[in-house]
Motif scaffolding. Structure first.
Motif, short mmCIF file in Angstrom:
data_model
loop_
_atom_site.label_atom_id
_atom_site.label_comp_id
_atom_site.label_asym_id
_atom_site.label_seq_id
_atom_site.Cartn_x
_atom_site.Cartn_y
_atom_site.Cartn_z
N ARG A 10 -19.76 26.82 93.68
CA ARG A 10 -20.87 27.56 94.63
C ARG A 10 -20.41 28.02 93.02
O ARG A 10 -21.71 28.56 92.06
CB ARG A 10 -21.06 28.53 95.42
CG ARG A 10 -21.81 29.63 95.35
CD ARG A 10 -21.96 30.49 96.74
NE ARG A 10 -23.04 31.85 96.69
CZ ARG A 10 -24.53 31.61 96.85
NH1 ARG A 10 -24.78 30.15 97.44
NH2 ARG A 10 -25.06 32.33 96.47
N MET A 38 -21.29 26.15 89.29
CA MET A 38 -22.70 26.20 88.93
C MET A 38 -23.60 27.41 88.97
O MET A 38 -24.58 27.58 88.21
CB MET A 38 -23.26 25.10 90.40
CG MET A 38 -22.63 23.70 90.59
SD MET A 38 -22.05 22.39 89.67
CE MET A 38 -24.30 22.19 90.26
N ARG A 39 -23.65 27.99 89.93
CA ARG A 39 -24.17 29.29 89.33
C ARG A 39 -24.07 30.38 88.32
O ARG A 39 -25.13 30.60 87.34
CB ARG A 39 -24.07 29.87 91.15
CG ARG A 39 -25.11 29.58 92.15
CD ARG A 39 -24.67 30.88 93.56
NE ARG A 39 -25.45 31.98 92.73
CZ ARG A 39 -26.65 32.17 93.37
NH1 ARG A 39 -27.36 30.90 93.90
NH2 ARG A 39 -27.79 33.38 93.62
N LEU A 67 -26.45 27.74 85.45
CA LEU A 67 -27.19 28.22 85.49
C LEU A 67 -27.93 29.80 84.99
O LEU A 67 -29.16 29.95 84.68
CB LEU A 67 -27.56 27.52 86.56
CG LEU A 67 -27.73 26.23 86.97
CD1 LEU A 67 -28.51 25.62 88.78
CD2 LEU A 67 -28.31 25.16 86.34
N SER A 98 -26.64 14.88 83.76
CA SER A 98 -27.52 15.24 84.63
C SER A 98 -28.18 14.89 85.61
O SER A 98 -28.06 15.68 86.54
CB SER A 98 -28.82 15.42 83.48
OG SER A 98 -28.56 15.53 82.49
N TYR A 137 -27.28 16.73 89.26
CA TYR A 137 -27.93 17.25 90.35
C TYR A 137 -27.40 17.66 91.58
O TYR A 137 -27.75 18.39 92.41
CB TYR A 137 -29.52 16.11 90.17
CG TYR A 137 -30.15 16.70 90.91
CD1 TYR A 137 -31.34 18.15 91.16
CD2 TYR A 137 -30.82 15.90 91.93
CE1 TYR A 137 -31.90 17.87 92.19
CE2 TYR A 137 -31.38 16.11 93.44
CZ TYR A 137 -32.05 17.13 93.55
OH TYR A 137 -32.97 17.89 94.42
N VAL A 172 -26.25 20.47 92.28
CA VAL A 172 -27.61 21.88 92.68
C VAL A 172 -28.31 21.48 93.51
O VAL A 172 -28.69 22.72 93.96
CB VAL A 172 -28.49 21.26 90.87
CG1 VAL A 172 -29.92 22.48 91.09
CG2 VAL A 172 -28.10 21.75 89.56
N ARG A 173 -28.04 20.35 93.46
CA ARG A 173 -29.07 20.50 95.70
C ARG A 173 -28.08 20.96 96.58
O ARG A 173 -28.48 21.84 97.24
CB ARG A 173 -29.23 19.17 95.25
CG ARG A 173 -27.83 17.94 96.31
CD ARG A 173 -28.71 16.31 96.27
NE ARG A 173 -28.86 16.89 97.97
CZ ARG A 173 -30.06 16.64 98.58
NH1 ARG A 173 -30.93 15.87 97.88
NH2 ARG A 173 -30.48 16.79 99.71
N HIS A 225 -25.41 23.46 95.83
CA HIS A 225 -24.73 25.00 95.78
C HIS A 225 -25.91 25.86 95.67
O HIS A 225 -26.00 26.87 95.19
CB HIS A 225 -23.92 25.09 95.00
CG HIS A 225 -22.76 24.36 95.28
ND1 HIS A 225 -21.74 24.84 96.27
CD2 HIS A 225 -22.09 23.21 94.26
CE1 HIS A 225 -20.97 23.92 96.21
NE2 HIS A 225 -21.02 22.80 95.81
N ILE A 226 -27.07 24.89 94.35
CA ILE A 226 -28.47 25.71 94.40
C ILE A 226 -29.56 26.23 95.25
O ILE A 226 -29.89 27.29 95.71
CB ILE A 226 -28.64 25.30 92.95
CG1 ILE A 226 -27.89 25.46 91.60
CG2 ILE A 226 -30.48 26.23 92.43
CD1 ILE A 226 -27.54 26.48 91.56
#
Length: 217
Positions: free
Chosen positions: A108, A111-112, A115, A169, A173, A176-177, A179-180
């Motif tokens: 988390r 990734m956060r 971004l 990428s 993803y 991303v799916r 942790h975001i």
């Protein structure tokens, strides 16, 4: 009744205090991004602004240390060797690399921060993207050029790097799916990575096979 006194802050050696402040800052950046002033950062970290300045003279210094802690300290030098080891089939190298790489970055915090930094246009994203292109994407392209019997010393073209980004990428993803977007993670991440790499492996070989065909004069 005398008011209850707040617990005294335990005195820590300077190195431990610095690491504590940095970790709290990483947690804060992961949740709220990089918009806070140093005064607000200090308040949210539960320390005084002078103490923050003692260890990090500016907000940029703190962000640079966040970059080191989140990105550089997690870089495994074995990845460099693995990607270039031509004793191992290239498809297997990529599967092994991405299985290891995702274990390091799919958190988390990582990734956060990545971004948030991208939305802000922060230098840490530009630094990291430069690192990715140099040590991962260019190597992937050069290895496929070598496999196709093409010159593997020439700097990859923009289009070739974009193809490598498509692979990277797509795998990114998956993190991303989880942790975001807070969606369920892949039931078997390594199997999914293996499938994505397999599709890319077949497709890019077709691309370079066409590039290897001499053009009619």
């Amino acid at each position: 009744m005398t008011p209850k006194q707040p617990p005294k802050r335990r005195r820590l050696p300077p190195t431990e205090r610095r690491d504590e402040i940095l970790q709290k800052a990483l947690n804060l950046f992961a949740e709220h991004g990089f918009e806070s002033s140093t005064r607000e950062l200090a308040r949210q970290l539960g320390i005084t602004q002078p103490l923050l300045y003692r260890y990090f003279p500016s907000k940029d210094d703190l962000i640079r240390e966040a970059y080191r802690a989140v990105y550089l300290d997690r870089w495994n030098i074995e990845w460099d060797r693995l990607l270039c080891d031509r004793n191992v089939p290239l498809e297997e190298r990529l599967k092994s690399f991405y299985a290891s790489y995702t274990k390091a970055i799919f958190t988390r915090e990582w990734m956060r921060i990545y971004l948030f930094a991208g939305l802000k246009g922060a230098d840490i994203n530009r630094w990291y993207i430069g690192l990715l292109e140099e040590r991962i994407l260019q190597r992937i392209v050069k290895e496929y050029r070598h496999l196709a019997g093409l010159d593997d010393q020439t700097k990859p073209s923009f289009e070739e790097i974009e193809l490598a980004w498509a692979l990277h990428s797509g795998i990114f993803y998956l993190g991303v799916r989880e942790h975001i977007f807070s969606l369920p993670p892949s039931e078997d991440r390594d199997r999914t990575i293996s499938a994505v790499v397999g599709v890319f492996h077949n497709g890019i070989q077709t691309y370079f096979a066409k590039a290897a065909v001499p053009k009619p004069t």
